[in-house]
Every structure is written in structure tokens, then in C-alpha cells.
Design an enzyme around this catalytic site. Sequence first.
Site, mmCIF file in Angstrom:
data_model
loop_
_atom_site.group_PDB
_atom_site.id
_atom_site.type_symbol
_atom_site.label_atom_id
_atom_site.label_comp_id
_atom_site.label_asym_id
_atom_site.label_seq_id
_atom_site.Cartn_x
_atom_site.Cartn_y
_atom_site.Cartn_z
ATOM 1 N N SER A 139 138.234 -80.536 56.116
ATOM 2 C CA SER A 139 138.800 -79.567 55.177
ATOM 3 C C SER A 139 139.673 -80.306 54.183
ATOM 4 C CB SER A 139 139.644 -78.520 55.912
ATOM 5 O OG SER A 139 140.394 -77.741 54.993
ATOM 6 N N TYR A 163 145.845 -75.827 61.523
ATOM 7 C CA TYR A 163 144.487 -75.989 61.005
ATOM 8 C C TYR A 163 144.348 -77.316 60.270
ATOM 9 C CZ TYR A 163 140.210 -75.194 58.331
ATOM 10 O OH TYR A 163 138.956 -75.323 57.786
ATOM 11 N N ALA A 165 146.307 -79.953 60.404
ATOM 12 C CA ALA A 165 146.535 -81.076 61.311
ATOM 13 C C ALA A 165 145.285 -81.356 62.144
ATOM 14 C CB ALA A 165 147.721 -80.779 62.224
ATOM 15 N N LYS A 167 142.135 -80.587 61.301
ATOM 16 C CA LYS A 167 141.073 -81.102 60.434
ATOM 17 C C LYS A 167 141.332 -82.551 60.027
ATOM 18 C CE LYS A 167 138.179 -77.675 60.196
ATOM 19 N NZ LYS A 167 136.802 -77.801 60.729
#
Length: 255
Positions: A139, A163, A165, A167
Site C-alpha cells: 500500500s 494498516y 505499519a 503493509k
Amino acid sequence: MNYRDLYDLSKKVCIVTGGTGYLGSANVAALKDFGATVVVADINPKETPADLFVECDISSADSIKASFKKVYDTLGHIDVLINCATYGADYGKERQLEYMSDEVWEKGIDGALSSVFRCIREVVPYMKNNGGSIINYGSMYGVVSPDLRIYGEDNPQKNPPNYGAGKAGVLQLTRYAAGALAQYKIRVNSVTPGPFPSPQNQTDVDFNSKLASKTMLGRFGQDYEISGPVLLLASDASSFMTGSNIVVDGGWTAW
């Protein structure tokens, strides 16, 4: 060299986790167009053009193990795994950094990162003999932080810290797995989407205008625009690529 043949997927079995989701569905359609036998591994049995649906809960190693075994037993081989599914990136006050509990933090990390680790681990036995390609979804928020100034307090698109962290961890796991699995001719790469909001998240015109303006191209990505890099990494056209990350973000992270 027939360059068209490099993109031919007609002899490949491709698993897409989260294949009924917004970007996952686009991946399924593209892989089918290039001849692949496509398997959707998802917890949600929606209608899909895939050749096979297997129920798969990526939070459970046993579920992943059982679903991959079913694919192998049914189709005889697994050539490509696309780790598109994720979970745990919920929103609201309790998902903000200063209010987030350990339980909420750990669920998001599990959904973004640990689930990818489990899927990689469980597919390796099916790729060891003949090689394969593993494609992980990163991401843009695993590369840069969200600009929290443009989000309201309760904006449903306000991305939580676990999220991003998780990704970011996916990108490092991709590099590590590429080195560890190269001996088996298993290639491991990642794609990093920028802003690809699903249609239901595009109703706030003012906010989405601000969000789109953060890309160099001044717009969101369309679901099919992530599929080109996925096709490349799934096919023999990328046979000398491993440990790579392809960023598809309209220039967001290049400013």
C-alpha cells in the site's frame, strides 16, 4: 522470441485471495483474459467468473492450508499466488493512534501482514518442485504516512496506523521471502497501490477531490489499472524479477 507468449497464462493455476473484493475482482478478470485457470480464495462466496472458489479465512492457518490443498488436489498444481486479501483496518475513534488498544492494533497487523506470511508459508510446498510466482499487495501507506490534515474526525477513509505499519512489513517480507525462496525458483514480488477507493467510498466529493489532488495525475486509479503489473508479475515476462515492488499510485509517493 515471441513476446506475446511471455504473457500467456494458459498453463498456470493462479490463486487470488480476496478475489471477490474490488481490486481482487479486477485481478481475476485480467488473469482469465490471459488464459489462466483462476481460483478465488475468499471468506465471502460472492458470484465470481473464477474457475474455482474455495472458502478461505486468511486469519486461520488451518483454513489456508485446507483451501490450498483443495486447489492442488482439484487442479494438480499451483503456479501463482496473489495475496490481495486483508482485514482489520477498521475506522472510528478507537482506531486512532492515541486511543488504539493492543487488541485492535494486533488485529490490524495480523490482517495486513501476518496473513500474508501464513499464505506464503502454506503455498511453498506446492511450488517447491516447479517454481512459481507470489505477488503480495502492499500500500502507498506502507511507504508514506496518510496526510491526516485532510481527514475529518469520522471520515471512513481515514487510514489507521496498524494498516500502514503492516503493509510496510509486507514490503520487507516480500524482499526476505524472495531471497529465501529463490533456491526453489519461486519469485516473490509486490505491487503497491495508491488511491483506488471503491465506488462506495467516492461519495464525498469535496474530500475525494483533495485526496485525488495528492497524486501527480490528479485522479484516482481505476480497478483495472492495478491489473497490468499483476499480469506482468504472474507471467514469464517477469522471469528475472524477484524482490521487487511495483508502485501504482499516480505519482503519489514520488512528490
